[in-house]
Design an enzyme around this catalytic site. Structure first.
Site, PDB file in Angstrom:
ATOM      1  N   ASP A  93      -4.658  86.378  -3.905  1.00 45.50           N
ATOM      2  CA  ASP A  93      -4.101  87.787  -4.325  1.00 45.50           C
ATOM      3  C   ASP A  93      -5.033  88.981  -3.966  1.00 45.50           C
ATOM      4  OD1 ASP A  93      -6.292  87.399  -6.028  1.00 45.50           O
ATOM      5  OD2 ASP A  93      -5.239  87.095  -7.964  1.00 45.50           O
ATOM      6  N   GLY A  95      -6.764  90.824  -6.080  1.00 43.41           N
ATOM      7  CA  GLY A  95      -7.830  91.243  -7.053  1.00 43.41           C
ATOM      8  C   GLY A  95      -7.379  92.160  -7.967  1.00 43.41           C
ATOM      9  N   PHE A  97      -4.559  92.598 -10.137  1.00 40.82           N
ATOM     10  CA  PHE A  97      -4.166  92.258 -11.363  1.00 40.82           C
ATOM     11  C   PHE A  97      -5.321  91.915 -12.075  1.00 40.82           C
ATOM     12  CE2 PHE A  97      -2.179  89.107 -14.244  1.00 40.82           C
ATOM     13  CZ  PHE A  97      -1.334  90.024 -14.714  1.00 40.82           C
ATOM     14  N   GLN A 188       6.436  97.618  -6.890  1.00 44.11           N
ATOM     15  CA  GLN A 188       6.307  97.714  -8.110  1.00 44.11           C
ATOM     16  C   GLN A 188       7.419  98.527  -8.729  1.00 44.11           C
ATOM     17  OE1 GLN A 188       4.553  96.652 -10.221  1.00 44.11           O
ATOM     18  NE2 GLN A 188       2.667  95.665  -9.240  1.00 44.11           N
ATOM     19  N   GLY A 215       4.951  93.157 -11.301  1.00 43.40           N
ATOM     20  CA  GLY A 215       5.049  94.064 -12.450  1.00 43.40           C
ATOM     21  C   GLY A 215       6.318  93.523 -13.064  1.00 43.40           C
ATOM     22  N   ASP A 265       4.029  81.273  -7.630  1.00 39.11           N
ATOM     23  CA  ASP A 265       2.704  80.589  -8.315  1.00 39.11           C
ATOM     24  C   ASP A 265       2.582  80.830  -9.764  1.00 39.11           C
ATOM     25  OD1 ASP A 265       1.974  83.587  -8.014  1.00 39.11           O
ATOM     26  OD2 ASP A 265       0.346  82.492  -9.013  1.00 39.11           O
ATOM     27  N   CYS A 303      10.109  59.752 -14.396  1.00 43.69           N
ATOM     28  CA  CYS A 303       9.188  60.486 -13.440  1.00 43.69           C
ATOM     29  C   CYS A 303       8.271  59.581 -12.487  1.00 43.69           C
ATOM     30  CB  CYS A 303       8.274  61.251 -14.396  1.00 43.69           C
ATOM     31  SG  CYS A 303       7.049  62.212 -13.584  1.00 43.69           S
ATOM     32  N   CYS A 305       5.483  60.107 -11.110  1.00 45.43           N
ATOM     33  CA  CYS A 305       4.085  60.443 -10.607  1.00 45.43           C
ATOM     34  C   CYS A 305       3.167  59.611 -10.896  1.00 45.43           C
ATOM     35  CB  CYS A 305       3.857  61.952 -11.520  1.00 45.43           C
ATOM     36  SG  CYS A 305       3.163  61.568 -13.190  1.00 45.43           S
ATOM     37  N   CYS A 308       2.709  58.909 -14.976  1.00 40.08           N
ATOM     38  CA  CYS A 308       3.940  58.074 -15.720  1.00 40.08           C
ATOM     39  C   CYS A 308       4.036  56.792 -15.064  1.00 40.08           C
ATOM     40  CB  CYS A 308       5.344  59.049 -15.323  1.00 40.08           C
ATOM     41  SG  CYS A 308       5.211  60.459 -16.428  1.00 40.08           S
ATOM     42  N   HIS A 334       0.722  65.147 -13.650  1.00 36.10           N
ATOM     43  CA  HIS A 334       2.029  65.170 -14.004  1.00 36.10           C
ATOM     44  C   HIS A 334       2.570  66.552 -13.746  1.00 36.10           C
ATOM     45  CE1 HIS A 334       5.909  64.323 -16.282  1.00 36.10           C
ATOM     46  NE2 HIS A 334       5.534  65.436 -16.919  1.00 36.10           N
TER      47      HIS A 334
END
Lengths: 370, 370
Positions: A93, A95, A97, A188, A215, A265, A303, A305, A308, A334
């Site tokens: 990113d 920086g 935010f 924005q 935003g 993300d 699941c 994973c 699990c 998980h």
């Protein structure tokens, strides 16, 4: 623009898109969810475990890494990929935010932001040029333009923040020197359609390799988020990936993809894991709850994973009560698996042309449980 | 005694032995180092990571698991192997040592020990019979007789603790009902040869499948430890494994094997990892040290562990300063690898008949660095 950041659409279903975004560290299959590695580590898992989870893109935070250990140090050590041993794509990113949400005594002016470190109180200044310089030192595949995020319900403030974001985006384009990084612009304008449209038009004219929708998820209602996404979708170029920042609950991934978003993300899966919560496709579970005391079943019997497949809910509850690190690790594995496999299933549904049905089925289970 | 716990000696070199100890969950190649999983988890690593490290035997603590989550709960969930997802051999201690070192308000009497939980202050009582019942609920392959550990320099107290340990060992033998667990006796007697000899003779007469040497590394000098080990070695049966409890620094593993020890356990590698320290074959390093700030090399360039193959010392220092869980995980993987691979090399040296040379070389490097 560098050819290596081409975005190809493999399939469409309504406004949802399944694509391939080419980067120097490999192809990204979209739509995708990027786990967050704030301080150059996705908290409580190793890169090897992330690869087993089939994570593709991960996010790291410019603000944190600039302050500690320092972007120049990371550059001297070969860049972020080498530093954190992740040979797949990385996004940083800008920086912006986090300067606005974490730093102390921040003062914004037309040229940039001055602030004090939340770690040691030292004074720092980040401008658009400085943000790009830091991100070039870090060396991620996707870097973000330095922006200002407005408050959702103030038109004048949103307009000012948007104008500043535009001016800073142009300065970021001019400051950029590396050709192996894709600079994304950030749209924005809060919840105001006329501002969002101006922002989309301004940034589209810069012909950037991708666009983020900033935003949002900052206090507005869910309907306002969704209608903003729908409008922005119509104004953005089809052949560029769209990135919805900081969004990551299962239902938000579904509704985002329905509105043309390709990249997400969020710290949610890793943060919830450290607070004893498991994400499932039907809702959230608190594994510290006494009802799991003797529970032989895993978090989710359907699941696949590592957690699990091998551990009971009772064991995970024991690890939580005993304050063992393994509890956070197993829940992180998980939660990431749930979001990453959900995105995989979403992509398949788009390719097979039944994403609307998939989304409707998902929402039915999700709402019945909540 | 059950045949499944036979111990075969594959090679000898001086007093050092390379053997195979058969257990229901597989063969243990000795000499070996057992990582400690106090609360049914080896801190900060997954069972999958432990398998990649080729760990064979792991230890879990009866006192902790009895208090939380409770041995009956673990039995209902299928036993400790299922609970913590470890299908290789497990050893549980008797609970005695930790009742004496961790619990509050403990009162010992000829029948057992009454104490208050260090977690919630509740009152509990463990007798030899209760210790066996707990360990049968947990279901480890190797279980330990309930013992009392004397203070190193008090003959009378050591004699009394030893006599009590003998009476309790006989009660443990009588209380035991499962045939798929090997009950080891614990030799006490402090630094006093005549007590140690009486203890070895008493316990050997019980014809147990293995013997631990207790009451060492509790305050006596290193020479006293080594001379006690040398004496006990001559009194113990050749065809049973010997276990030196709570010992795990590299030099102590070497000197223990030289005196006939087959099994070791210690929290050292995992605890040091959580305190920023790396073990190497030439000494200990503090990875938080400023000298690693820009260090591109791994902890040990000659080490083949996951951590050293992939991460710089600078990255590990960054994780430590940023208080990231991955720092503890990567150091734990490294430290366990160092001890487990050292034991592998020791075993090979014994089989190839040059263990004395191996030990001398090791000590030369170890001492030159310290």
């Amino acid at each position: 623009m560098d050819n290596r950041f081409n975005y190809e659409i493999a399939a469409r279903d309504g406004r949802a898109r399944a694509g391939i975004f080419h980067t120097p560290h490999g192809d990204l299959l979209t739509p995708l969810f990027a786990p967050v590695g704030t301080q150059a580590t996705v908290k409580s898992v190793t890169p090897a475990q992330l690869k087993e989870l089939h994570a593709s893109l991960i996010l790291a935070n410019t603000y944190h890494l600039y302050l500690r250990p320092g972007d120049e140090l990371i550059a001297n050590l070969g860049g972020l990929h080498t530093f954190m041993h992740w040979d797949r794509p990385i996004l940083t990113d800008s920086g912006g935010f986090q300067v606005f949400s974490l730093a102390d005594n921040r003062k914004i002016d037309p040229d940039g932001v001055t602030f004090k470190s939340h770690i040691d109180g030292s004074t720092h200044r980040i401008t658009p040029e400085k943000s790009i310089a830091i991100q070039e030192n870090l060396g991620a595949d996707i870097i973000m333009a330095f922006d200002e995020c407005g408050s959702p319900y103030d038109f004048a403030k949103n307009e000012a923040a948007m104008e500043r974001t535009h001016a800073w985006a142009t300065r970021c384009v001019n400051a950029k020197t590396r050709s192996d990084q894709a600079l994304f612009g950030i749209i924005q304008g809060g919840i105001y359609p006329q501002l969002r449209q101006r922002s989309a038009e301004y940034l589209t004219a810069l012909d950037l390799p991708g666009y983020a929708i900033g935003g949002l998820s900052v206090g507005e209602t869910k309907n306002e988020t969704l209608s903003t996404l729908e409008l922005v979708d119509t104004w953005l170029p089809e052949d560029k990936p769209r990135y919805l920042m900081g969004v990551g609950s299962p239902e938000d991934l579904i509704t985002g993809v329905q509105r043309g978003v390709d990249i997400f993300d969020c710290v949610l899966p890793t943060r919830l894991a450290r607070h004893h919560a498991a994400i499932t496709r039907t809702g959230r579970l608190n594994l510290a709850n006494a009802k799991y005391k003797s529970e032989k079943s895993p978090i989710d019997a359907s699941c696949a994973c590592y957690t699990c497949m091998n551990f009971s809910s009772a064991y995970i509850r024991h690890l939580i009560l005993a304050q063992e690190i393994l509890g956070a690790t197993l829940l992180t594995i998980h939660n990431l698996y749930v979001l990453l496999s959900l995105m995989y299933d979403i992509r398949q549904a788009i390719i097979e042309g039944h994403f609307d049905q998939f989304a409707a089925d998902f929402m039915k289970h999700w709402e019945s449980a909540s």
